[in-house]
Design a protein around this motif. Structure first.
Motif, PDB file in Angstrom:
ATOM      1  N   GLU A  88     -37.413 -70.989 -44.489  1.00  0.00           N
ATOM      2  CA  GLU A  88     -35.920 -71.597 -44.789  1.00  0.00           C
ATOM      3  C   GLU A  88     -35.266 -70.517 -46.056  1.00  0.00           C
ATOM      4  OE1 GLU A  88     -37.282 -75.047 -46.938  1.00  0.00           O
ATOM      5  OE2 GLU A  88     -37.857 -76.275 -45.198  1.00  0.00           O
ATOM      6  N   ILE A  89     -36.121 -69.860 -46.808  1.00  0.00           N
ATOM      7  CA  ILE A  89     -35.317 -69.154 -47.851  1.00  0.00           C
ATOM      8  C   ILE A  89     -34.756 -67.887 -46.975  1.00  0.00           C
ATOM      9  CG2 ILE A  89     -36.096 -67.410 -49.466  1.00  0.00           C
ATOM     10  CD1 ILE A  89     -38.111 -69.453 -50.617  1.00  0.00           C
ATOM     11  N   PHE A  90     -35.621 -67.243 -46.091  1.00  0.00           N
ATOM     12  CA  PHE A  90     -34.922 -66.184 -45.230  1.00  0.00           C
ATOM     13  C   PHE A  90     -33.767 -66.587 -44.742  1.00  0.00           C
ATOM     14  CE2 PHE A  90     -39.845 -64.575 -44.598  1.00  0.00           C
ATOM     15  CZ  PHE A  90     -39.830 -64.196 -45.932  1.00  0.00           C
ATOM     16  N   THR A  91     -33.816 -67.864 -43.880  1.00  0.00           N
ATOM     17  CA  THR A  91     -32.645 -68.277 -43.166  1.00  0.00           C
ATOM     18  C   THR A  91     -31.368 -68.387 -44.095  1.00  0.00           C
ATOM     19  OG1 THR A  91     -34.017 -69.466 -41.748  1.00  0.00           O
ATOM     20  CG2 THR A  91     -31.652 -70.133 -41.468  1.00  0.00           C
ATOM     21  N   GLU A  92     -31.766 -69.124 -45.156  1.00  0.00           N
ATOM     22  CA  GLU A  92     -30.472 -69.066 -46.228  1.00  0.00           C
ATOM     23  C   GLU A  92     -29.861 -67.842 -46.896  1.00  0.00           C
ATOM     24  OE1 GLU A  92     -32.149 -71.737 -49.372  1.00  0.00           O
ATOM     25  OE2 GLU A  92     -32.590 -73.338 -47.918  1.00  0.00           O
TER      26      GLU A  92
END
Length: 194
Positions: A88-92
């Motif tokens: 999630e962090i990488f995508t955001e």
């Protein structure tokens, strides 16, 4: 008679006292992002795959390595698997940098031109009586989906000191390490884009 009343009162108050056991705290990775926005955007769509790793890094336990053995904190756990949260962090982060036309995760039905695979190798505290640190090590591969060709690969290895004792201090160090990791990932992807 007074003694009987006193003993009775002491028995009842003594029996009503409970040993209060400390409850485990749940922590969430929440790194701060100070990201640059790319001026020329790549017109491709990037899919961020699920973060993979061995069983030692795929647990909700906050782990520390002491004398070569991995051990979990007794009163500290991740609220979700770090691998799930990292995806999630990488995508955001990649989406907010506007490097690509769009950035989606593996649960999306959108067609993607590029795939970002990752393998989490270390996600633990390196415990020492003098000075502990957290170690986050992850390998990324950028793949062209149509031909299945690996365009490039990078290993990002970050070690950050733990400044406060206990699980909460370790979580702060992990947040700092993930911030640095995300910044390095953004720079690498920026170089890979058209």
């Amino acid at each position: 008679m007074r003694y009987i009343v006193l003993i009775t009162v002491l028995l009842f108050t003594g029996c009503s006292m409970k040993n209060i056991e400390k409850r485990p705290q749940n922590y969430r990775l929440e790194p701060q992002h100070s990201l640059h926005v790319k001026k020329h955007q790549d017109d491709r769509v990037l899919r961020v795959q699920r973060v993979e790793g061995d069983s030692a890094v795929m647990t909700r336990s906050i782990l520390y390595k002491k004398d070569g053995a991995l051990k979990p904190y007794k009163y500290g756990r991740w609220s979700e698997l770090p691998a799930t949260r990292l995806q999630e962090i990488f995508t955001e982060a990649i989406e907010s940098q506007k490097i690509f036309k769009a950035t989606v995760n593996s649960r999306s039905f959108a067609l993607a031109d590029l795939i970002l695979e990752s393998s989490l190798e270390n996600f633990e505290e390196l415990y020492s009586v003098q000075s502990s640190s957290v170690h986050v090590k992850i390998r990324f591969r950028l793949i062209q989906r149509k031909r299945g060709k690996v365009l490039d690969t990078i290993l990002i290895d970050v070690i950050k000191p733990v400044k406060q004792k206990g699980a909460s201090g370790v979580v702060l160090a992990f947040n700092s390490a993930v911030e640095e990791l995300v910044a390095k990932l953004g720079e690498w992807l920026d170089e890979q884009s058209k």
